[in-house]
Design a protein around this motif. Structure first.
Motif, PDB file in Angstrom:
ATOM      1  N   GLY A 180       0.817  -1.218   0.000  1.00 30.82           N
ATOM      2  CA  GLY A 180       0.000   0.000   0.000  1.00 30.82           C
ATOM      3  C   GLY A 180       0.846   1.261   0.000  1.00 30.82           C
ATOM      4  N   ALA A 181       1.980   1.232   0.697  1.00 30.29           N
ATOM      5  CA  ALA A 181       2.878   2.392   0.708  1.00 30.29           C
ATOM      6  C   ALA A 181       3.434   2.646  -0.693  1.00 30.29           C
ATOM      7  N   LEU A 182       3.784   1.575  -1.394  1.00 31.55           N
ATOM      8  CA  LEU A 182       4.237   1.738  -2.788  1.00 31.55           C
ATOM      9  C   LEU A 182       3.095   2.248  -3.665  1.00 31.55           C
ATOM     10  N   GLY A 183       1.898   1.719  -3.428  1.00 36.44           N
ATOM     11  CA  GLY A 183       0.730   2.194  -4.166  1.00 36.44           C
ATOM     12  C   GLY A 183       0.474   3.670  -3.918  1.00 36.44           C
ATOM     13  N   PHE A 184       0.677   4.105  -2.673  1.00 35.06           N
ATOM     14  CA  PHE A 184       0.529   5.516  -2.323  1.00 35.06           C
ATOM     15  C   PHE A 184       1.522   6.369  -3.114  1.00 35.06           C
ATOM     16  N   ALA A 185       2.767   5.907  -3.210  1.00 32.88           N
ATOM     17  CA  ALA A 185       3.802   6.652  -3.945  1.00 32.88           C
ATOM     18  C   ALA A 185       3.422   6.779  -5.416  1.00 32.88           C
ATOM     19  N   PHE A 224      -0.223  20.843  -2.595  1.00 26.60           N
ATOM     20  CA  PHE A 224       0.061  20.253  -1.291  1.00 26.60           C
ATOM     21  C   PHE A 224      -1.166  19.517  -0.764  1.00 26.60           C
ATOM     22  N   ALA A 225      -2.318  20.111  -0.957  1.00 26.90           N
ATOM     23  CA  ALA A 225      -3.556  19.500  -0.473  1.00 26.90           C
ATOM     24  C   ALA A 225      -3.798  18.154  -1.154  1.00 26.90           C
ATOM     25  N   ALA A 226      -3.392  18.037  -2.406  1.00 24.65           N
ATOM     26  CA  ALA A 226      -3.590  16.771  -3.113  1.00 24.65           C
ATOM     27  C   ALA A 226      -2.846  15.649  -2.420  1.00 24.65           C
ATOM     28  N   LEU A 227      -1.619  15.888  -1.991  1.00 20.00           N
ATOM     29  CA  LEU A 227      -0.846  14.847  -1.311  1.00 20.00           C
ATOM     30  C   LEU A 227      -1.455  14.499   0.045  1.00 20.00           C
ATOM     31  N   VAL A 228      -1.877  15.501   0.782  1.00 18.74           N
ATOM     32  CA  VAL A 228      -2.526  15.242   2.072  1.00 18.74           C
ATOM     33  C   VAL A 228      -3.836  14.486   1.851  1.00 18.74           C
ATOM     34  N   GLY A 229      -4.585  14.904   0.838  1.00 20.97           N
ATOM     35  CA  GLY A 229      -5.840  14.224   0.516  1.00 20.97           C
ATOM     36  C   GLY A 229      -5.628  12.774   0.121  1.00 20.97           C
ATOM     37  N   VAL A 230      -4.586  12.509  -0.667  1.00 18.45           N
ATOM     38  CA  VAL A 230      -4.268  11.135  -1.045  1.00 18.45           C
ATOM     39  C   VAL A 230      -3.910  10.323   0.194  1.00 18.45           C
ATOM     40  N   ALA A 231      -3.112  10.909   1.092  1.00 13.60           N
ATOM     41  CA  ALA A 231      -2.714  10.208   2.318  1.00 13.60           C
ATOM     42  C   ALA A 231      -3.928   9.906   3.194  1.00 13.60           C
ATOM     43  N   LEU A 232      -4.786  10.879   3.387  1.00 12.46           N
ATOM     44  CA  LEU A 232      -5.988  10.662   4.208  1.00 12.46           C
ATOM     45  C   LEU A 232      -6.904   9.613   3.571  1.00 12.46           C
ATOM     46  N   ALA A 282     -13.688   9.556  -1.672  1.00 10.92           N
ATOM     47  CA  ALA A 282     -14.608  10.447  -0.957  1.00 10.92           C
ATOM     48  C   ALA A 282     -13.860  11.313   0.052  1.00 10.92           C
ATOM     49  N   VAL A 283     -12.940  10.709   0.790  1.00 10.50           N
ATOM     50  CA  VAL A 283     -12.145  11.480   1.752  1.00 10.50           C
ATOM     51  C   VAL A 283     -11.265  12.484   1.012  1.00 10.50           C
ATOM     52  N   TYR A 284     -10.617  12.035  -0.065  1.00  8.63           N
ATOM     53  CA  TYR A 284      -9.781  12.920  -0.888  1.00  8.63           C
ATOM     54  C   TYR A 284     -10.605  14.091  -1.418  1.00  8.63           C
ATOM     55  N   TRP A 285     -11.743  13.802  -2.020  1.00  9.54           N
ATOM     56  CA  TRP A 285     -12.585  14.828  -2.628  1.00  9.54           C
ATOM     57  C   TRP A 285     -13.043  15.844  -1.583  1.00  9.54           C
ATOM     58  N   ALA A 286     -13.501  15.350  -0.431  1.00  9.42           N
ATOM     59  CA  ALA A 286     -13.954  16.265   0.622  1.00  9.42           C
ATOM     60  C   ALA A 286     -12.805  17.159   1.086  1.00  9.42           C
ATOM     61  N   TYR A 287     -11.648  16.566   1.292  1.00  8.93           N
ATOM     62  CA  TYR A 287     -10.489  17.355   1.734  1.00  8.93           C
ATOM     63  C   TYR A 287     -10.105  18.395   0.679  1.00  8.93           C
ATOM     64  N   MET A 288     -10.120  18.020  -0.577  1.00 12.30           N
ATOM     65  CA  MET A 288      -9.748  18.954  -1.646  1.00 12.30           C
ATOM     66  C   MET A 288     -10.737  20.111  -1.745  1.00 12.30           C
ATOM     67  N   ARG A 289     -11.984  19.876  -1.428  1.00 11.08           N
ATOM     68  CA  ARG A 289     -12.987  20.950  -1.480  1.00 11.08           C
ATOM     69  C   ARG A 289     -12.800  21.951  -0.339  1.00 11.08           C
ATOM     70  N   TRP A 290     -12.213  21.531   0.762  1.00 10.62           N
ATOM     71  CA  TRP A 290     -12.047  22.398   1.933  1.00 10.62           C
ATOM     72  C   TRP A 290     -10.677  23.051   2.012  1.00 10.62           C
ATOM     73  N   THR A 291      -9.780  22.723   1.095  1.00 13.29           N
ATOM     74  CA  THR A 291      -8.409  23.200   1.183  1.00 13.29           C
ATOM     75  C   THR A 291      -8.074  24.060  -0.032  1.00 13.29           C
ATOM     76  N   PRO A 292      -7.532  25.268   0.193  1.00 18.67           N
ATOM     77  CA  PRO A 292      -7.274  26.173  -0.932  1.00 18.67           C
ATOM     78  C   PRO A 292      -5.956  25.935  -1.681  1.00 18.67           C
ATOM     79  N   GLN A 293      -5.070  25.049  -1.223  1.00 13.58           N
ATOM     80  CA  GLN A 293      -3.770  24.841  -1.859  1.00 13.58           C
ATOM     81  C   GLN A 293      -3.754  23.498  -2.592  1.00 13.58           C
ATOM     82  N   PRO A 294      -4.100  23.469  -3.871  1.00 21.23           N
ATOM     83  CA  PRO A 294      -4.276  22.203  -4.574  1.00 21.23           C
ATOM     84  C   PRO A 294      -3.079  21.255  -4.588  1.00 21.23           C
TER      85      PRO A 294
END
Length: 143
Positions: free
Chosen positions: A19-24, A106-114, A92-104
């Motif tokens: 999963g960690a490799l998949g995340f990368a 950096f937010a994309a990586l955090v959203g992917v992690a969450l 769903a978690v990624y999408w929700a996080y991306m809608r609430w975060t103004p920095q696409p």
């Protein structure tokens, strides 16, 4: 005398490593695709890419004690179907996080992690207990 962890813990550890490799791969593809496809379609493509990689690696290392099905395409399809539930939670978690975060970017990586963390348990249970049934095989426990 060495103490061996229970087979299920070993499978979970390997599943998390894969999963960690998949995340990368997911993150790298997303960052490369966002300028062309945007954050939503870029994520759809990056999820499919990482799902394919994790299928190959989980098939080879995590659940290598299982007999192989006749059709790899059928097994990949069953894997994607089952992992799709976790991918929906992930997305769903990624999408929700991306809608609430103004920095696409950096937010994309955090959203992917969450999202990846949210889908991990669903995907492990699906791969561990349901994949062979969906692919038409009897479950086999590791030795």
């Amino acid at each position: 005398m060495s103490v061996q962890p229970p087979a299920r813990l070993g499978a979970l550890a390997r599943f998390c490593g894969v999963g960690a490799l998949g995340f990368a791969v997911d993150s790298s593809l997303l960052l490369g695709l966002m300028p062309v496809l945007g954050s939503t379609w870029g994520r759809v493509v990056s999820l499919l890419g990482s799902m394919t990689l994790t299928w190959v690696l989980n098939r080879s290392f995590t659940f290598d004690h299982r007999p192989r099905v006749q059709s790899r395409l059928g097994e990949w399809g069953a894997y994607c179907l089952l992992m799709g539930v976790g991918a929906l939670v992930n997305f769903a978690v990624y999408w929700a996080y991306m809608r609430w975060t103004p920095q696409p970017s950096f937010a994309a990586l955090v959203g992917v992690a969450l999202g990846s963390g949210a889908g991990l348990c669903v995907n492990f249970v699906s791969a561990r207990f349901l994949l062979q049934r969906v692919a038409g095989e009897a479950p086999v426990e590791p030795a």
